[in-house]
Design a protein around this motif. Structure first.
Motif, PDB file in Angstrom:
ATOM      1  N   GLU A  96      59.478  57.830 104.916  1.00  0.00           N
ATOM      2  CA  GLU A  96      59.115  59.409 103.881  1.00  0.00           C
ATOM      3  C   GLU A  96      61.216  59.904 103.702  1.00  0.00           C
ATOM      4  O   GLU A  96      61.180  60.422 103.709  1.00  0.00           O
ATOM      5  N   ALA A  97      61.335  58.691 104.918  1.00  0.00           N
ATOM      6  CA  ALA A  97      63.400  59.226 105.337  1.00  0.00           C
ATOM      7  C   ALA A  97      63.679  58.756 103.581  1.00  0.00           C
ATOM      8  O   ALA A  97      65.111  59.551 102.960  1.00  0.00           O
ATOM      9  N   LEU A  98      62.992  58.325 102.532  1.00  0.00           N
ATOM     10  CA  LEU A  98      63.491  57.900 101.448  1.00  0.00           C
ATOM     11  C   LEU A  98      63.274  59.375 100.276  1.00  0.00           C
ATOM     12  O   LEU A  98      64.191  59.720  99.254  1.00  0.00           O
ATOM     13  N   ILE A  99      62.700  60.500 100.610  1.00  0.00           N
ATOM     14  CA  ILE A  99      61.931  61.403 100.175  1.00  0.00           C
ATOM     15  C   ILE A  99      62.610  62.827  99.997  1.00  0.00           C
ATOM     16  O   ILE A  99      63.113  63.516 100.536  1.00  0.00           O
ATOM     17  N   ALA A 100      63.698  63.009  98.932  1.00  0.00           N
ATOM     18  CA  ALA A 100      64.431  64.077  99.142  1.00  0.00           C
ATOM     19  C   ALA A 100      63.876  65.200  98.324  1.00  0.00           C
ATOM     20  O   ALA A 100      64.547  66.492  99.262  1.00  0.00           O
ATOM     21  N   ASN A 124      57.089  67.330  95.177  1.00  0.00           N
ATOM     22  CA  ASN A 124      56.569  68.660  93.934  1.00  0.00           C
ATOM     23  C   ASN A 124      55.101  68.436  94.105  1.00  0.00           C
ATOM     24  O   ASN A 124      54.732  68.089  93.474  1.00  0.00           O
ATOM     25  N   ARG A 125      54.376  69.800  95.456  1.00  0.00           N
ATOM     26  CA  ARG A 125      53.668  69.690  95.189  1.00  0.00           C
ATOM     27  C   ARG A 125      52.107  69.471  93.542  1.00  0.00           C
ATOM     28  O   ARG A 125      51.446  68.841  93.645  1.00  0.00           O
ATOM     29  N   HIS A 126      53.146  70.597  92.743  1.00  0.00           N
ATOM     30  CA  HIS A 126      52.166  70.561  91.930  1.00  0.00           C
ATOM     31  C   HIS A 126      52.401  70.018  90.813  1.00  0.00           C
ATOM     32  O   HIS A 126      51.646  70.119  89.842  1.00  0.00           O
ATOM     33  N   LYS A 127      53.287  69.477  90.847  1.00  0.00           N
ATOM     34  CA  LYS A 127      53.314  67.740  89.653  1.00  0.00           C
ATOM     35  C   LYS A 127      53.175  66.700  90.127  1.00  0.00           C
ATOM     36  O   LYS A 127      53.064  65.762  90.114  1.00  0.00           O
ATOM     37  N   SER A 128      52.069  66.695  91.776  1.00  0.00           N
ATOM     38  CA  SER A 128      52.562  65.421  92.542  1.00  0.00           C
ATOM     39  C   SER A 128      53.068  64.533  92.192  1.00  0.00           C
ATOM     40  O   SER A 128      52.911  64.045  91.951  1.00  0.00           O
ATOM     41  N   LEU A 129      54.375  65.134  92.881  1.00  0.00           N
ATOM     42  CA  LEU A 129      55.610  64.169  92.685  1.00  0.00           C
ATOM     43  C   LEU A 129      56.861  64.046  94.316  1.00  0.00           C
ATOM     44  O   LEU A 129      57.295  64.617  94.753  1.00  0.00           O
ATOM     45  N   ALA A 130      57.199  63.354  94.037  1.00  0.00           N
ATOM     46  CA  ALA A 130      57.754  62.777  95.066  1.00  0.00           C
ATOM     47  C   ALA A 130      59.474  62.438  94.703  1.00  0.00           C
ATOM     48  O   ALA A 130      59.355  61.734  93.139  1.00  0.00           O
ATOM     49  N   TYR A 131      60.534  62.755  94.945  1.00  0.00           N
ATOM     50  CA  TYR A 131      61.979  62.171  93.861  1.00  0.00           C
ATOM     51  C   TYR A 131      62.641  61.925  95.468  1.00  0.00           C
ATOM     52  O   TYR A 131      62.823  62.283  96.286  1.00  0.00           O
ATOM     53  N   VAL A 184      71.456  57.709  91.745  1.00  0.00           N
ATOM     54  CA  VAL A 184      70.192  57.869  90.365  1.00  0.00           C
ATOM     55  C   VAL A 184      69.079  58.874  91.411  1.00  0.00           C
ATOM     56  O   VAL A 184      68.903  58.235  92.353  1.00  0.00           O
ATOM     57  N   ARG A 185      68.435  59.619  90.566  1.00  0.00           N
ATOM     58  CA  ARG A 185      67.233  60.724  91.273  1.00  0.00           C
ATOM     59  C   ARG A 185      66.089  60.339  90.390  1.00  0.00           C
ATOM     60  O   ARG A 185      65.996  60.391  89.420  1.00  0.00           O
ATOM     61  N   THR A 186      65.046  59.300  91.129  1.00  0.00           N
ATOM     62  CA  THR A 186      63.741  59.089  90.872  1.00  0.00           C
ATOM     63  C   THR A 186      62.297  59.697  91.200  1.00  0.00           C
ATOM     64  O   THR A 186      62.830  60.548  92.365  1.00  0.00           O
ATOM     65  N   ARG A 187      61.400  59.377  90.120  1.00  0.00           N
ATOM     66  CA  ARG A 187      60.190  60.013  90.770  1.00  0.00           C
ATOM     67  C   ARG A 187      59.232  58.628  91.813  1.00  0.00           C
ATOM     68  O   ARG A 187      59.772  57.749  90.686  1.00  0.00           O
ATOM     69  N   VAL A 188      58.316  59.186  92.020  1.00  0.00           N
ATOM     70  CA  VAL A 188      57.220  58.773  92.295  1.00  0.00           C
ATOM     71  C   VAL A 188      55.859  60.230  92.533  1.00  0.00           C
ATOM     72  O   VAL A 188      56.078  60.703  92.988  1.00  0.00           O
ATOM     73  N   GLY A 189      54.936  58.670  92.529  1.00  0.00           N
ATOM     74  CA  GLY A 189      53.397  59.789  92.457  1.00  0.00           C
ATOM     75  C   GLY A 189      53.789  60.378  94.016  1.00  0.00           C
ATOM     76  O   GLY A 189      53.512  59.243  94.850  1.00  0.00           O
TER      77      GLY A 189
END
Length: 179
Positions: A133-137, A140-147, A157-162
């Motif tokens: 969880e510490a990796l999560i900046a 976005n609950r509506h898009k099912s994304l963690a940045y 680099v800012r990236t996304r995962v589901g």
């Protein structure tokens, strides 16, 4: 070692295949565009989809970055092995462990994680982000994304995962369904 190849955004998969064909096997073990699994709503239904994790970038596994760069230089489309200060810089151990730990050779797609909202906190209960969880900046609950924010070759680099975030009630219902 893992090195980053910059390519045109939207051409990641095609370029990974092309590079895989032109670079000799003794120079490069694998070339891939990491993806992640998430959900999107299509006609009122949630559907699992794959998205680019690092748009515009590929990862090549090689111990010979100079030979890799020489092999891809004649290609007709833009691609280059990233350098810093005139030297090829491999991905850091943390980035390699993150991607390699969440995926496997030949299937470089990060599976979707699931979390529960507990007050102001998001607690990951399933998937590769569990315990990370510490990796999560940002979420976005509506898009099912963690940045996630990662340092790649000296660049932030800012990236996304589901990440599907469930309410406590929905999490309880889901747990009951799986029993």
């Amino acid at each position: 070692m893992w090195y980053v190849i910059q390519v045109m955004h939207g051409r990641e998969d095609a370029m990974a295949r092309l590079i895989g064909r032109v670079v000799p096997a003794e120079v490069m073990g694998e070339c891939f565009s990491p993806t992640f699994e998430t959900e999107t709503k299509v006609k009122g239904e949630w559907v699992r989809v794959k998205r680019q994790m690092l748009p515009g970038y590929l990862i090549a596994v090689t111990d010979e970055p100079r030979r890799l760069a020489d092999a891809i230089a004649p290609l007709p489309e833009f691609c280059r092995v990233l350098m810093q200060g005139g030297r090829f810089i491999p991905l850091g151990r943390d980035e390699v462990e993150l991607i390699d730990g969440f995926t496997r050779t030949g299937a470089r797609c990060v599976p979707m994680s699931v979390a529960v909202k507990e007050g102001d906190r998001v607690v990951v209960t399933e998937g590769p982000l569990k315990g990370h969880e510490a990796l999560i900046a940002e979420v976005n609950r509506h898009k099912s994304l963690a940045y996630l924010e990662l340092d790649i070759c000296g660049r932030r680099v800012r990236t996304r995962v589901g990440l599907g975030v469930l309410s406590a009630k929905r999490a309880e219902e889901r747990a009951a369904e799986s029993r």
